[in-house]
Design a protein around this motif. Structure first.
Motif, mmCIF file in Angstrom:
data_model
loop_
_atom_site.group_PDB
_atom_site.id
_atom_site.type_symbol
_atom_site.label_atom_id
_atom_site.label_comp_id
_atom_site.label_asym_id
_atom_site.label_seq_id
_atom_site.Cartn_x
_atom_site.Cartn_y
_atom_site.Cartn_z
ATOM 1 N N UNK A 305 0.830 -1.192 0.000
ATOM 2 C CA UNK A 305 0.000 0.000 0.000
ATOM 3 C C UNK A 305 0.872 1.252 0.000
ATOM 4 N N UNK A 306 0.708 2.080 -1.003
ATOM 5 C CA UNK A 306 1.423 3.352 -1.179
ATOM 6 C C UNK A 306 2.889 3.181 -1.600
ATOM 7 N N UNK A 307 3.390 1.943 -1.732
ATOM 8 C CA UNK A 307 4.768 1.758 -2.184
ATOM 9 C C UNK A 307 4.852 1.894 -3.700
ATOM 10 N N UNK A 308 5.860 2.640 -4.156
ATOM 11 C CA UNK A 308 6.140 2.684 -5.591
ATOM 12 C C UNK A 308 7.516 2.104 -5.901
ATOM 13 N N UNK A 309 8.359 1.930 -4.861
ATOM 14 C CA UNK A 309 9.649 1.275 -5.034
ATOM 15 C C UNK A 309 10.140 0.785 -3.676
ATOM 16 N N UNK A 310 11.078 -0.168 -3.712
ATOM 17 C CA UNK A 310 11.714 -0.664 -2.490
ATOM 18 C C UNK A 310 13.143 -1.064 -2.805
ATOM 19 N N UNK A 311 14.039 -0.893 -1.834
ATOM 20 C CA UNK A 311 15.429 -1.329 -1.949
ATOM 21 C C UNK A 311 15.901 -1.844 -0.592
ATOM 22 N N UNK A 312 17.011 -2.565 -0.596
ATOM 23 C CA UNK A 312 17.629 -3.060 0.644
ATOM 24 C C UNK A 312 18.852 -2.216 0.962
ATOM 25 N N UNK A 313 19.080 -1.975 2.250
ATOM 26 C CA UNK A 313 20.248 -1.239 2.716
ATOM 27 C C UNK A 313 20.861 -1.974 3.903
ATOM 28 N N UNK A 314 22.180 -2.002 3.971
ATOM 29 C CA UNK A 314 22.899 -2.584 5.101
ATOM 30 C C UNK A 314 23.703 -1.480 5.781
#
Length: 337
Positions: A305-314
């Motif tokens: 919901x409401x996401x248009x992109x996602x990424x992973x970060x360490x």
């Protein structure tokens, strides 16, 4: 998918570097790189003898050039031939990008917030961009120990802002390597996701950059896939809406993030600690986990919901500073119009 360790911003004495292509290639190989892009300023003459150097070092050398102008530096990678930069004014960068694309290459903003004139003429980006869809990538990390530098923090935020605006732009790193000099600073690596096939590494690298199949790090390699309705989506992919499903069923998916601490073993060093693995997106932090120094896969439930992109970060501590250690490029979500 195979992940190739690449250095995408280098120079020889054919521009302002102080190294031969052979010296550069040998040093890159010793640091665990599979490939480099030679991006001398405004010339491609440094590629002379490339084939024999590739054979001697078992390193792929991708042709490129750094457009070096009064209005900004643009790293171009994978062209078939020289593309003239000299007639491009501050409002003409899109014409130049089109010519790069016509030669089979990709174009990215180099160190867009580095200090400019008179210290470094054109290093600060001033070209007028009217269509961000035509920018293939932004070099968000430049130099050694890039994650502590303020100009890189601004570049990373620029990339994030453009993702939030709905653009699908890749992010890379580049050492901007000029000299054969020993450094104890962490060195960034741009890992490119290469598909199996008969294409050359050069063409696969260009394809990976244009598709956003990229992970960037000063240590471990992190990769991510998102699973939805028994389909798996990779970095750079767009997850479509299923218009046959109700909204509640659209919302749930799983992000699978793999952290590989074994890559380039013995070449980099980060102390074992409580690392923070984040899943982030345009809404902020979606989820987080504490992890240790061990190769493992982690899963995150996603409500899209409401996401248009996602990424992973360490995130972790390096030399006493809490910094971003590694990040993936984005996976995108189709938005209902």
């Amino acid at each position: 998918m195979r992940w190739a360790a690449c250095e995408l911003h280098t120079h020889t004495f054919h521009s302002d570097g102080k190294q031969t292509l052979l010296e550069l290639a040998k040093a890159a190989k010793s640091l665990g790189f599979d490939s480099i892009a030679l991006t001398d300023h405004n010339t491609m003459t440094g590629l002379q003898g490339r084939e024999s150097i590739e054979a001697e070092t078992d390193l792929t050398i991708i042709p490129g050039m750094e457009w070096t102008t009064f209005y900004g530096h643009m790293v171009t990678i994978g062209m078939d031939a020289f593309v003239d930069w000299r007639a491009k004014g501050i409002g003409d960068i899109h014409q130049g990008i089109a010519e790069i694309h016509a030669q089979g290459g990709v174009a990215g903003m180099a160190h867009p917030f580095r200090i400019g004139s008179p210290i470094c003429t054109g290093c600060f980006w001033e070209y007028e961009i009217s269509n961000w869809n035509e920018i293939d990538y932004i070099e968000v990390w430049s130099g050694t120990f890039p994650s502590i530098k303020k100009d890189n923090l601004r570049a990373y935020q620029l990339w994030t802002d453009k993702l939030n605006e709905g653009y699908r732009i890749a992010a890379t790193s580049g050492r901007d390597w000029h000299f054969q000099v020993e450094t104890e600073d962490p060195i960034s690596v741009t890992y490119l996701g290469l598909e199996a096939g008969e294409d050359s590494l050069r063409s696969q690298a260009v394809k990976a950059i244009s598709q956003g199949r990229i992970s960037v790090t000063i240590g471990p390699l992190i990769t991510m896939e998102i699973e939805k309705a028994n389909e798996s989506y990779k970095l750079g992919d767009l997850i479509p809406l299923d218009h046959t499903l109700p909204a509640a069923e659209q919302a749930v998916s799983q992000a699978h993030i793999h952290v590989d601490f074994s890559v380039r073993s013995g070449i980099w060093e980060i102390a074992d600690q409580d690392f923070t693995l984040l899943l982030t997106g345009n809404t902020g932090i979606v989820s987080e986990q504490k992890i240790r120094f061990v190769d493992a896969a982690y899963s995150f439930a996603i409500n899209r919901s409401d996401l248009i992109w996602a990424r992973a970060e360490l995130w972790g501590t390096v030399r006493g500073a809490r910094v971003l250690i590694a990040f993936t490029n984005a996976i995108y979500f189709e938005v209902k119009q």
